[in-house]
Each structure stands twice: as C-alpha cells, then as structure tokens.
Design a protein around this motif. Structure first.
Motif, PDB file in Angstrom:
ATOM      1  N   ALA A   1       1.120  -1.295   0.526  1.00 11.56           N
ATOM      2  CA  ALA A   1      -0.213  -0.228  -0.085  1.00 11.56           C
ATOM      3  C   ALA A   1       0.883   0.665  -0.024  1.00 11.56           C
ATOM      4  O   ALA A   1       1.782   1.485   0.605  1.00 11.56           O
ATOM      5  N   TYR A   2       0.240   2.596  -0.327  1.00  9.93           N
ATOM      6  CA  TYR A   2       0.598   3.422  -0.382  1.00  9.93           C
ATOM      7  C   TYR A   2      -0.060   4.546  -0.624  1.00  9.93           C
ATOM      8  O   TYR A   2      -1.022   4.431  -1.096  1.00  9.93           O
ATOM      9  N   PHE A   3       0.980   5.940  -0.288  1.00 14.19           N
ATOM     10  CA  PHE A   3      -0.263   6.703  -0.951  1.00 14.19           C
ATOM     11  C   PHE A   3       0.183   7.685  -2.174  1.00 14.19           C
ATOM     12  O   PHE A   3       1.021   7.549  -2.572  1.00 14.19           O
ATOM     13  N   LEU A   4      -0.547   8.391  -2.515  1.00 13.61           N
ATOM     14  CA  LEU A   4      -0.696   9.037  -4.158  1.00 13.61           C
ATOM     15  C   LEU A   4      -0.520  10.322  -3.756  1.00 13.61           C
ATOM     16  O   LEU A   4      -1.182  10.848  -2.353  1.00 13.61           O
ATOM     17  N   ARG A   5       0.287  11.194  -4.335  1.00 17.77           N
ATOM     18  CA  ARG A   5       0.707  12.693  -4.241  1.00 17.77           C
ATOM     19  C   ARG A   5      -0.356  13.288  -5.028  1.00 17.77           C
ATOM     20  O   ARG A   5      -0.740  12.921  -6.347  1.00 17.77           O
ATOM     21  N   GLU A   6      -1.013  14.198  -3.948  1.00 12.61           N
ATOM     22  CA  GLU A   6      -2.252  14.263  -4.440  1.00 12.61           C
ATOM     23  C   GLU A   6      -1.891  15.607  -5.873  1.00 12.61           C
ATOM     24  O   GLU A   6      -3.129  15.042  -6.972  1.00 12.61           O
ATOM     25  N   LEU A   7      -1.076  15.973  -5.797  1.00 13.41           N
ATOM     26  CA  LEU A   7      -0.766  16.720  -7.189  1.00 13.41           C
ATOM     27  C   LEU A   7      -0.004  16.119  -8.243  1.00 13.41           C
ATOM     28  O   LEU A   7       0.528  16.612  -9.770  1.00 13.41           O
TER      29      LEU A   7
ATOM     30  N   THR B   1       5.320   7.925   1.897  1.00 14.42           N
ATOM     31  CA  THR B   1       4.143   6.698   2.694  1.00 14.42           C
ATOM     32  C   THR B   1       3.697   7.386   3.859  1.00 14.42           C
ATOM     33  O   THR B   1       4.073   6.666   4.884  1.00 14.42           O
ATOM     34  N   THR B   2       3.943   8.646   4.173  1.00 16.98           N
ATOM     35  CA  THR B   2       4.017   9.415   5.087  1.00 16.98           C
ATOM     36  C   THR B   2       2.354  10.536   4.837  1.00 16.98           C
ATOM     37  O   THR B   2       2.148  10.742   3.549  1.00 16.98           O
TER      38      THR B   2
END
Length: 341
Positions: A85-91, A100-101
């Motif tokens: 799992a990972y986060f996407l940069r909104e931009l 990851t944060t």
C-alpha cells in the motif's frame, strides 16, 4: 501433533485471522507520530502490505481504506501489483508518484490521543491492523531488540512461544515496566518481516512474568517481505542496516538539536553498532547473552535484568516534574544526552 505441525497450524490460523484469504505476506508496521513544539505533527513511514491477491482486482478494488480508533480517515491508500500500500501525491496522481507518510494537516484530522491508537487498513474485504503512537517532542526512548533480547535466543525465541513454551529472558517484563513507570517510552525493534508484525505484537503484549507484562510501545519490524528479510538476517547477516535506517527515521521526527534515544537493549554486536550510529552512549547500551548475562562496557554482570531492575532509579532516573520542566527548555536539548547524569 508434532512440534513442527503445531507451529505450522498456529501460523496458518494467525495469517487467516489477520489477512483473510490472502497469501501469508500481509501486515503493517506500527507508526510513530510526534507532536512538535509548535503543535505540528510528524509521522514515521506507513508500511502496509497485503501480499498478492489470488484474483485480479479492478481499479476501485485497489483502494485501501484507513480507519483510526474506529473512525474512517479522510484519506486512503492505493495498492500496487505486489500488494504493497502507498499514498499518491495529490498533485501528481497521473504520474503515480507515491508517498509513505502524511502531512501535519492530514495527521491532525485523525484526532489521535496520546499514546496508543489502533489503525485498520481494509482492501477488498481483507484487513491488516497496526498501532499509531502519539508522542511529544520531548519523549525519551529506550529501544529494545526482540529476538535474543526479550526472548532467550534468536531462532527458538520465534518458534517456542507458538507452541506454548515460555522462552523469554527472566526479569525483562519487570525491568521494562519499571523503566516505563519512570517516564520513558519503550520502542521494540525487530528485523522480522512485515508479515510477522502481527504475531510479534501478539507475543510481546501477551507475555506475562509473575503477573507483570511488557509495557505497550511501537513494534517496528522490517517493511520487507519474508524472503528478503530472511536473506538479510541469515545470508548477508546485516540486520543492522535495516535497524539503523529505521532508528534514523524515528530520530528525524524530533527536533534536530536533541536526541530522543536514551538507552538500548540488544543481544548482538550489530545491535550495538545500530545504537551507536544513532547516538546512544556506549554506557547506555546493554547486551544480553543466551544465559541472561548482561554485557555493558565489555563487563559481564551475571545478575542480568533482575540486577538492573534493582537499581532502575539510578540507571533510568525518574522524570520528575522538575526534570520535565528542564526537558521543555530548548537550551537543554543542546546537551549530548537527554538526561543529566
């Protein structure tokens, strides 16, 4: 049923409990969030792994929902082809740039309480969980390795508890509880794989010695899969490489002019290397051998954890209200050690 069969059965049940019908590679590493002097928040990496799904998932099924203390978070994670799992940069979502944060503002929306918070990650009806620990910027940390340090050996320490055999070092629960009662926070670190994070937490916080359990604290395992972690541990014999990086990530959450680490417990020379690398004084590094003997500054004290417990107030001075006021002074943190000897 023989011992090997009992171990396999126990692991299988635990994996199914945590990860549903996934392959046994799922887990999540505990997260540390530190509140800064200005009120902002910093977070350690969010390492979450589900393992590969047997079926092909649609795009909407690759979304990982996040809830904290039973409340759905205002953000989600995504799942890659390896089940991480990972986060996407909104931009930069088109480019697939991952994180990851979370930002201070996003962390603030979680309404974390001081100390332990439960976080659950859910994807396509499967879930893994971990804990988020909210600490102040003036927290003083005592680090402990797990295998061979809390347990009596690296290998058997992982397997004997699975079949109901107590393989813990005598006196460790009483000592660590006394350290926590004196105002320090315990951080448990292990080179075990992320898929073993759940079992590691279960072992640590179900351990009882004469009615005393280990104090709660974040459990930071390797974010890597089982085979890579075993390769690093068994083949290259370099678990300290992960441990140093992990502790440096934690240290970076605190103001740059102070070191949050007060002492470290381990069972290998590589543990000592890791602790020295992040600034723990050699005199505050305790190495324990399989016989329960403490080695400190190359001197063996056969009284082990029980002996240290007897003089815990001298070795881990209680953080009184007066001393806590000193800790709140920025000038105080310019000293090399967070505690005045």
């Amino acid at each position: 049923m023989n011992t090997v069969g009992r171990i396999g059965s126990y692991i299988g049940r635990s994996v199914r409990t945590v990860s549903g019908t996934l392959n046994p590679f799922g887990g999540a590493v505990d997260i540390i969030v530190v509140k800064q002097p200005d009120g902002s928040l910093k977070s350690s990496p969010w390492y979450v792994r589900f393992g590969k799904f047997q079926e092909v998932l649609k795009a909407k099924e690759k979304v990982v929902n996040v809830s904290v203390n039973g409340v759905e978070a205002g953000f989600r994670m995504n799942l890659d082809s390896r089940g991480q799992a990972y986060f996407l940069r909104e931009l930069d979502m088109i480019d697939g740039d991952s994180l990851t944060t979370r930002t201070s503002e996003q962390l603030a929306t979680l309404n974390l309480k001081e100390g332990k918070n439960v976080v659950v990650f859910t994807c396509s009806k499967r879930q893994v969980d971990a804990c988020i620990y909210l600490w102040r910027w003036d927290t003083n940390i005592v680090v402990s390795d797990v295998d061979g340090t809390i347990t009596r050996s690296d290998v058997l320490g992982q397997f004997m508890p699975l079949v109901g055999v107590d393989w813990s070092q005598s006196g460790v629960a009483h000592l660590f509880s006394a350290i926590k009662e004196n105002g320090y926070q315990l951080l448990f670190q292990s080179a075990r794989a992320i898929s073993q994070a759940y079992l590691t937490r279960q072992f640590l916080f179900n351990l009882m010695q004469d009615g005393k359990g280990l104090p709660e604290g974040p459990v930071l395992t390797s974010p890597d899969g089982l085979f890579r972690s075993l390769f690093r541990e068994v083949v290259t014999r370099s678990p300290h490489e992960f441990k140093i990086t992990c502790l440096q990530d934690v240290k970076a959450l605190f103001p740059s002019d102070r070191n949050p680490f007060y002492a470290g417990f381990g069972n290998r020379d590589t543990d000592k290397v890791s602790y020295l690398k992040v600034g723990i004084p050699e005199g505050k590094i305790f190495t324990i051998d399989p016989k329960g003997q403490i080695v400190m500054n190359h001197h063996i004290d056969t009284k082990s954890y029980t002996f240290i417990h007897g003089c815990v107030d001298d070795m881990f001075p209680p953080l009184s209200s007066r001393e806590q006021e000193d800790f709140n002074s920025w000038n105080y943190w310019k000293l090399p050690s967070p505690i005045r000897d």
